[in-house]
Write a protein that holds these residues in place. Structure first.
Motif, PDB file in Angstrom:
ATOM      1  N   LYS A  18      -0.404  11.192   2.616  1.00  0.00           N
ATOM      2  CA  LYS A  18       0.736  11.627   1.803  1.00  0.00           C
ATOM      3  C   LYS A  18       1.679  12.480   2.637  1.00  0.00           C
ATOM      4  O   LYS A  18       1.230  13.232   3.512  1.00  0.00           O
ATOM      5  N   LYS A  59       0.801  -1.221   0.000  1.00  0.00           N
ATOM      6  CA  LYS A  59       0.000   0.000   0.000  1.00  0.00           C
ATOM      7  C   LYS A  59       0.838   1.277   0.000  1.00  0.00           C
ATOM      8  O   LYS A  59       0.287   2.370   0.077  1.00  0.00           O
ATOM      9  N   THR A  60       2.160   1.134  -0.102  1.00  0.00           N
ATOM     10  CA  THR A  60       3.046   2.289   0.027  1.00  0.00           C
ATOM     11  C   THR A  60       3.827   2.533  -1.258  1.00  0.00           C
ATOM     12  O   THR A  60       4.340   1.597  -1.867  1.00  0.00           O
ATOM     13  N   LEU A  88       6.156  10.209  -0.021  1.00  0.00           N
ATOM     14  CA  LEU A  88       5.561   8.895   0.188  1.00  0.00           C
ATOM     15  C   LEU A  88       4.044   9.016   0.094  1.00  0.00           C
ATOM     16  O   LEU A  88       3.466  10.025   0.502  1.00  0.00           O
ATOM     17  N   ASN A  89       3.432   7.970  -0.432  1.00  0.00           N
ATOM     18  CA  ASN A  89       1.980   7.906  -0.546  1.00  0.00           C
ATOM     19  C   ASN A  89       1.530   6.554   0.011  1.00  0.00           C
ATOM     20  O   ASN A  89       1.952   5.508  -0.486  1.00  0.00           O
ATOM     21  N   TYR A  90       0.701   6.597   1.067  1.00  0.00           N
ATOM     22  CA  TYR A  90       0.203   5.371   1.694  1.00  0.00           C
ATOM     23  C   TYR A  90      -1.288   5.279   1.452  1.00  0.00           C
ATOM     24  O   TYR A  90      -2.061   6.131   1.906  1.00  0.00           O
TER      25      TYR A  90
END
Length: 339
Positions: free
Chosen positions: A314, A277-278, A303-305
């Protein structure tokens, strides 16, 4: 950091409560709520953020509360609207430029399917230049910050007419958009120099099963200077495979008043999966406003989770060079929820 953690925990609790409460009425987060058998649906998104930027106090805010209302019956007609309550609540906002609360009308239009390959739209819609401006909703983009190329070179909304569709027999799915306006913006945003007149087109061609390239052309005048005719030529590209993605946009705005009033920008963005998911996100942008002697360069690493497709956290760091454009530099983060 405690404040950020508390903010995230509060939003996560709201999301969990919404899932539990609405599970009995066949509602799934991110898919909107259908109102019985009326053809009417409700949706939207909310965005909370924390920023620690250069030359500004740190800021915690509820930036957006957006409501979608759309209707589609069994015939050829469709309706869509989007209201966005901006700058709902923020710390350290008193007297800050751009922090005023505002109820924006982003979209309000009626569609009619003329044929299977042509739809006519009338009302207020997002300007079809590039890709980012059409994606629009914060949960659907990879970063908290938005490239200057997608906000500074052209007004982001049009009130007028559009004809759009897909020709499946041409290049395995040629998508086209033609649009025009004589101004008279519906509820114009005071922070945007709106169109006084515009005529434009956008086309998208598949270059493979994994990529698309788009072309934008427009001729327009704006309210603040209706005697200056401007033209835009734009290019956009996206490629995605196995959760990797690369996208890019470029736009050049010409002015009939000479090259000193030309404006241009371009960016490229790479997304790399790190875990289920990351994702890591990197972006480089160059933007030169009218009259500037040097182009602003911006570097974004973040980073985008994606907790779910509808809940996205984010965080990113933005660095600049020759930043005469006033672009934000420093740390930005956000939590977005698509309803």
């Amino acid at each position: 950091m405690r404040l950020i953690a508390s903010f995230c925990l509060l939003f996560s609790g709201i999301v969990a409560a919404a899932d539990n409460t609405l599970s009995d009425i066949d509602y799934r987060l991110g898919h909107g709520l259908q109102v019985a058998d009326t053809g009417l649906s409700l949706g939207g998104y909310a965005t909370a953020s924390y920023e620690d930027l250069q030359h500004a106090p740190s800021r915690v805010a509820l930036d957006n509360l957006s409501l979608f209302v759309w209707w589609q019956g069994e015939g050829r007609w469709k309706f869509f609207s989007e209201l966005d309550y901006e700058n709902v609540l923020a710390s350290n906002s008193a007297g800050q430029e751009g922090e005023e609360r505002y109820l924006a009308l982003e979209r309000l239009y009626l569609d009619y399917d003329v044929t299977d390959t042509a739809t006519l739209r009338a009302g207020k819609f997002l300007t079809p230049i590039g890709r980012w401006n059409l994606i629009h909703a914060t949960p659907l983009v990879w970063t908290t910050s938005r490239p200057l190329t997608t906000t500074r070179i052209f007004p982001t909304n049009v009130t007028g007419l559009m004809l759009y569709g897909t020709l499946p027999a041409v290049a395995t799915g040629f998508e086209y958009t033609l649009y025009g306006s004589r101004g008279n913006e519906i509820r114009p945003n005071p922070g945007i120099d709106t169109f006084d007149e515009v005529f434009g087109a956008h086309a998208t061609l598949p270059v493979s099963s994994e990529g698309q390239v788009g072309f934008s052309l427009a001729m327009f005048e704006q309210e603040d200077d209706p005697d200056e005719t401007r033209q835009i030529a734009g290019l956009d590209f996206v490629w995605a495979r196995n959760r990797y993605e690369f996208s890019a946009e470029a736009a050049y705005r010409f002015s009939e008043k000479g090259h000193l009033r030309d404006e241009r920008g371009a960016f490229g963005q790479l997304v790399v999966p790190l875990a289920e998911k990351t994702y890591a996100v990197g972006r480089y942008e160059v933007y030169q406003p009218a009259g500037a002697t040097q182009a602003t360069q911006l570097f974004v690493a973040g980073l985008n989770y994606r907790y779910t497709p509808a809940v996205v956290l984010k965080a990113e760091w933005i660095a600049g060079r020759n930043n005469q454009s006033g672009a934000p530099e420093g740390f930005m983060s956000s939590l977005s929820i698509l309803f």
